[in-house]
Design an enzyme around this catalytic site. Structure first.
Site, PDB file in Angstrom:
ATOM      1  N   PRO A   1      -5.316 -20.474  53.884  1.00  0.00           N
ATOM      2  CA  PRO A   1      -4.955 -21.097  54.928  1.00  0.00           C
ATOM      3  C   PRO A   1      -6.133 -21.489  55.729  1.00  0.00           C
ATOM      4  O   PRO A   1      -7.309 -20.753  55.871  1.00  0.00           O
ATOM      5  CB  PRO A   1      -4.119 -20.151  55.790  1.00  0.00           C
ATOM      6  CG  PRO A   1      -4.515 -18.794  55.362  1.00  0.00           C
ATOM      7  CD  PRO A   1      -4.666 -19.129  53.857  1.00  0.00           C
ATOM      8  N   ASN A   2      -6.273 -22.491  56.389  1.00  0.00           N
ATOM      9  CA  ASN A   2      -7.386 -23.002  57.238  1.00  0.00           C
ATOM     10  C   ASN A   2      -8.515 -23.810  56.423  1.00  0.00           C
ATOM     11  O   ASN A   2      -9.405 -24.461  56.902  1.00  0.00           O
ATOM     12  CB  ASN A   2      -7.889 -22.125  58.263  1.00  0.00           C
ATOM     13  CG  ASN A   2      -6.772 -21.794  59.189  1.00  0.00           C
ATOM     14  OD1 ASN A   2      -6.002 -22.661  59.827  1.00  0.00           O
ATOM     15  ND2 ASN A   2      -6.635 -20.493  59.278  1.00  0.00           N
TER      16      ASN A   2
ATOM     17  N   ARG B   1     -14.375 -27.208  60.497  1.00  0.00           N
ATOM     18  CA  ARG B   1     -13.881 -25.827  61.053  1.00  0.00           C
ATOM     19  C   ARG B   1     -15.348 -24.812  60.857  1.00  0.00           C
ATOM     20  O   ARG B   1     -16.020 -25.058  59.957  1.00  0.00           O
ATOM     21  CB  ARG B   1     -13.095 -25.229  60.057  1.00  0.00           C
ATOM     22  CG  ARG B   1     -12.909 -23.719  60.369  1.00  0.00           C
ATOM     23  CD  ARG B   1     -11.970 -23.256  59.138  1.00  0.00           C
ATOM     24  NE  ARG B   1     -11.817 -21.818  59.482  1.00  0.00           N
ATOM     25  CZ  ARG B   1     -11.395 -20.893  58.507  1.00  0.00           C
ATOM     26  NH1 ARG B   1     -11.335 -21.121  57.274  1.00  0.00           N
ATOM     27  NH2 ARG B   1     -11.210 -19.532  58.957  1.00  0.00           N
TER      28      ARG B   1
ATOM     29  N   TYR C   1     -18.940 -22.321  57.656  1.00  0.00           N
ATOM     30  CA  TYR C   1     -18.449 -22.940  56.544  1.00  0.00           C
ATOM     31  C   TYR C   1     -19.188 -24.002  56.023  1.00  0.00           C
ATOM     32  O   TYR C   1     -18.700 -24.432  55.017  1.00  0.00           O
ATOM     33  CB  TYR C   1     -16.849 -22.900  56.649  1.00  0.00           C
ATOM     34  CG  TYR C   1     -16.359 -21.773  57.101  1.00  0.00           C
ATOM     35  CD1 TYR C   1     -16.050 -20.801  56.051  1.00  0.00           C
ATOM     36  CD2 TYR C   1     -15.808 -21.443  58.238  1.00  0.00           C
ATOM     37  CE1 TYR C   1     -15.445 -19.442  56.328  1.00  0.00           C
ATOM     38  CE2 TYR C   1     -15.101 -20.168  58.462  1.00  0.00           C
ATOM     39  CZ  TYR C   1     -15.045 -19.555  57.583  1.00  0.00           C
ATOM     40  OH  TYR C   1     -14.116 -18.289  57.766  1.00  0.00           O
TER      41      TYR C   1
ATOM     42  N   ASN D   1      -9.573 -18.377  46.601  1.00  0.00           N
ATOM     43  CA  ASN D   1      -9.961 -18.096  48.028  1.00  0.00           C
ATOM     44  C   ASN D   1      -8.525 -17.982  48.956  1.00  0.00           C
ATOM     45  O   ASN D   1      -8.222 -18.961  49.569  1.00  0.00           O
ATOM     46  CB  ASN D   1     -11.044 -19.039  48.604  1.00  0.00           C
ATOM     47  CG  ASN D   1     -11.480 -18.605  50.142  1.00  0.00           C
ATOM     48  OD1 ASN D   1     -11.177 -17.741  50.552  1.00  0.00           O
ATOM     49  ND2 ASN D   1     -12.516 -19.423  50.579  1.00  0.00           N
TER      50      ASN D   1
ATOM     51  N   ALA E   1      -7.610 -15.941  55.206  1.00  0.00           N
ATOM     52  CA  ALA E   1      -7.266 -14.836  56.035  1.00  0.00           C
ATOM     53  C   ALA E   1      -6.201 -14.087  55.399  1.00  0.00           C
ATOM     54  O   ALA E   1      -6.246 -12.871  55.527  1.00  0.00           O
ATOM     55  CB  ALA E   1      -6.628 -15.551  57.308  1.00  0.00           C
TER      56      ALA E   1
ATOM     57  N   HIS F   1      -6.951 -10.662  53.764  1.00  0.00           N
ATOM     58  CA  HIS F   1      -7.258  -9.299  54.247  1.00  0.00           C
ATOM     59  C   HIS F   1      -5.812  -8.703  54.852  1.00  0.00           C
ATOM     60  O   HIS F   1      -5.712  -7.559  55.550  1.00  0.00           O
ATOM     61  CB  HIS F   1      -8.005  -9.733  55.747  1.00  0.00           C
ATOM     62  CG  HIS F   1      -9.215 -10.489  55.422  1.00  0.00           C
ATOM     63  ND1 HIS F   1      -9.987  -9.904  54.272  1.00  0.00           N
ATOM     64  CD2 HIS F   1      -9.569 -11.605  55.976  1.00  0.00           C
ATOM     65  CE1 HIS F   1     -11.054 -10.991  54.523  1.00  0.00           C
ATOM     66  NE2 HIS F   1     -10.847 -11.935  55.437  1.00  0.00           N
TER      67      HIS F   1
ATOM     68  N   ASP G   1       0.019  -8.449  45.097  1.00  0.00           N
ATOM     69  CA  ASP G   1       0.876  -8.328  44.032  1.00  0.00           C
ATOM     70  C   ASP G   1       0.862  -9.264  42.764  1.00  0.00           C
ATOM     71  O   ASP G   1       1.355  -9.173  41.674  1.00  0.00           O
ATOM     72  CB  ASP G   1       2.325  -7.917  44.641  1.00  0.00           C
ATOM     73  CG  ASP G   1       2.371  -6.558  45.058  1.00  0.00           C
ATOM     74  OD1 ASP G   1       1.331  -5.905  44.945  1.00  0.00           O
ATOM     75  OD2 ASP G   1       3.428  -6.378  45.863  1.00  0.00           O
TER      76      ASP G   1
ATOM     77  N   GLU H   1     -11.869 -13.886  42.765  1.00  0.00           N
ATOM     78  CA  GLU H   1     -11.778 -13.934  44.247  1.00  0.00           C
ATOM     79  C   GLU H   1     -12.988 -14.608  44.540  1.00  0.00           C
ATOM     80  O   GLU H   1     -14.118 -13.905  44.357  1.00  0.00           O
ATOM     81  CB  GLU H   1     -11.514 -12.548  44.770  1.00  0.00           C
ATOM     82  CG  GLU H   1     -11.332 -12.674  46.402  1.00  0.00           C
ATOM     83  CD  GLU H   1     -11.387 -11.187  46.922  1.00  0.00           C
ATOM     84  OE1 GLU H   1     -11.225 -10.000  46.270  1.00  0.00           O
ATOM     85  OE2 GLU H   1     -11.393 -11.060  47.944  1.00  0.00           O
TER      86      GLU H   1
ATOM     87  N   HIS I   1     -15.157 -15.986  48.371  1.00  0.00           N
ATOM     88  CA  HIS I   1     -15.434 -16.450  49.860  1.00  0.00           C
ATOM     89  C   HIS I   1     -16.561 -17.291  50.023  1.00  0.00           C
ATOM     90  O   HIS I   1     -17.434 -16.900  49.521  1.00  0.00           O
ATOM     91  CB  HIS I   1     -15.172 -15.166  50.683  1.00  0.00           C
ATOM     92  CG  HIS I   1     -13.767 -14.217  50.309  1.00  0.00           C
ATOM     93  ND1 HIS I   1     -12.922 -14.721  50.967  1.00  0.00           N
ATOM     94  CD2 HIS I   1     -13.697 -13.379  49.690  1.00  0.00           C
ATOM     95  CE1 HIS I   1     -12.011 -13.817  50.665  1.00  0.00           C
ATOM     96  NE2 HIS I   1     -12.476 -13.078  49.840  1.00  0.00           N
TER      97      HIS I   1
ATOM     98  N   SER J   1     -17.974 -17.093  53.082  1.00  0.00           N
ATOM     99  CA  SER J   1     -19.071 -16.410  54.008  1.00  0.00           C
ATOM    100  C   SER J   1     -19.192 -14.999  53.310  1.00  0.00           C
ATOM    101  O   SER J   1     -18.181 -14.680  52.511  1.00  0.00           O
ATOM    102  CB  SER J   1     -18.457 -16.474  55.313  1.00  0.00           C
ATOM    103  OG  SER J   1     -17.185 -16.011  55.522  1.00  0.00           O
TER     104      SER J   1
ATOM    105  N   ARG K   1     -19.489  -9.769  58.531  1.00  0.00           N
ATOM    106  CA  ARG K   1     -18.645 -10.218  59.643  1.00  0.00           C
ATOM    107  C   ARG K   1     -17.681  -9.051  60.150  1.00  0.00           C
ATOM    108  O   ARG K   1     -17.961  -7.788  60.010  1.00  0.00           O
ATOM    109  CB  ARG K   1     -17.825 -11.562  58.981  1.00  0.00           C
ATOM    110  CG  ARG K   1     -18.600 -12.797  58.581  1.00  0.00           C
ATOM    111  CD  ARG K   1     -17.833 -13.782  58.250  1.00  0.00           C
ATOM    112  NE  ARG K   1     -17.089 -14.424  59.272  1.00  0.00           N
ATOM    113  CZ  ARG K   1     -16.089 -15.450  59.129  1.00  0.00           C
ATOM    114  NH1 ARG K   1     -15.867 -15.767  57.856  1.00  0.00           N
ATOM    115  NH2 ARG K   1     -15.454 -15.810  60.343  1.00  0.00           N
TER     116      ARG K   1
ATOM    117  N   ARG L   1     -12.348  -8.001  58.024  1.00  0.00           N
ATOM    118  CA  ARG L   1     -12.604  -8.772  56.832  1.00  0.00           C
ATOM    119  C   ARG L   1     -13.128  -8.095  55.802  1.00  0.00           C
ATOM    120  O   ARG L   1     -13.476  -8.747  54.661  1.00  0.00           O
ATOM    121  CB  ARG L   1     -13.468 -10.079  57.089  1.00  0.00           C
ATOM    122  CG  ARG L   1     -13.044 -11.125  58.243  1.00  0.00           C
ATOM    123  CD  ARG L   1     -13.854 -12.255  58.449  1.00  0.00           C
ATOM    124  NE  ARG L   1     -13.697 -12.953  59.724  1.00  0.00           N
ATOM    125  CZ  ARG L   1     -12.626 -13.628  60.287  1.00  0.00           C
ATOM    126  NH1 ARG L   1     -12.119 -14.101  59.089  1.00  0.00           N
ATOM    127  NH2 ARG L   1     -12.638 -14.174  61.108  1.00  0.00           N
TER     128      ARG L   1
HETATM  129  C1  DQA Z   1     -13.107 -16.973  53.955  1.00  0.00           C
HETATM  130  C2  DQA Z   1     -13.260 -15.556  54.761  1.00  0.00           C
HETATM  131  C3  DQA Z   1     -12.007 -14.996  55.464  1.00  0.00           C
HETATM  132  O1  DQA Z   1     -12.334 -13.886  56.197  1.00  0.00           O
HETATM  133  C4  DQA Z   1     -11.609 -16.272  56.426  1.00  0.00           C
HETATM  134  O2  DQA Z   1     -10.238 -15.817  57.061  1.00  0.00           O
HETATM  135  C5  DQA Z   1     -11.315 -17.454  55.724  1.00  0.00           C
HETATM  136  C6  DQA Z   1     -12.397 -17.966  54.801  1.00  0.00           C
HETATM  137  C7  DQA Z   1     -14.192 -17.478  53.513  1.00  0.00           C
HETATM  138  O3  DQA Z   1     -14.310 -18.218  52.351  1.00  0.00           O
HETATM  139  O4  DQA Z   1     -15.401 -17.080  53.906  1.00  0.00           O
HETATM  140  O5  DQA Z   1     -10.481 -18.308  56.325  1.00  0.00           O
HETATM  141  O6  DQA Z   1     -12.142 -16.512  52.918  1.00  0.00           O
END
Ligand code: DQA
Length: 137
Positions: free
Chosen positions: A9-10, A17, A22, A71, A74, A77, A84, A95, A97, A99, A104, A108
């Site tokens: 998401p996002n 954003r 980012y 990735n 959110a 977390h 699963d 995995e 990320h 950031s 943070r 997170r």
């Molecule tokens: C993220 C880190 C997450 O905590 C956050 O909710 C994101 C982006 C990252 O790529 O840094 O949406 O996964």
């Protein structure tokens, strides 16, 4: 070699954003750069803001692809379901990320993905995805 990048998401808002966290680039532009740099990889991309769609995509690709770069944003977390799904499949998951989540908020620092990931790459900006890709080569 078939690899998919799955974004949660996002992450469709990358470029707009919180650019101080980012960056300024859209993921679509970055993905095109990756595709043209790594032509030997059959690289796919999927993004969703919906938890169940992410789980469906992990299941759909998790028995046939050579690698998943995930990735979960959110949902990393919060989502037992995505954790699963990663555990249920045979395709290795890296995995990533953008950031450094450990620099943070404490919420997170928890990940439901990490225990079942092959590896974790955190905090290198969009380069995190490229480092994950290289780990499959
Ligand atoms: C993220 C880190 C997450 O905590 C956050 O909710 C994101 C982006 C990252 O790529 O840094 O949406 O996964």
């Amino acid at each position: 070699m078939k690899i998919i990048i799955i974004n949660g998401p996002n992450l469709n808002l990358l470029g707009k954003r919180e650019p101080e966290i980012y960056g300024n680039k859209t993921f679509e532009n970055y993905f095109e750069e990756l595709k043209s740099k790594y032509t030997i990889i059959d690289l796919d991309y999927f993004q969703s803001n919906i938890e169940g769609e992410l789980i469906d995509k992990i299941q759909d690709t998790g028995f046939t692809y050579d690698g998943i770069i995930l990735n979960a944003a959110a949902y990393t977390h919060t989502s037992v379901g995505i954790g699963d799904a990663v555990k249920a499949i045979i395709t290795p998951v890296i995995e990533v990320h953008i950031s450094n989540t450990f620099a943070r908020e404490t919420f997170r620092h928890q990940s439901f993905i990490s225990p079942n990931a092959k590896g974790i790459i955190i905090g290198f900006g969009l380069k995190s995805y490229e480092l994950a890709l290289q780990s499959f080569l």
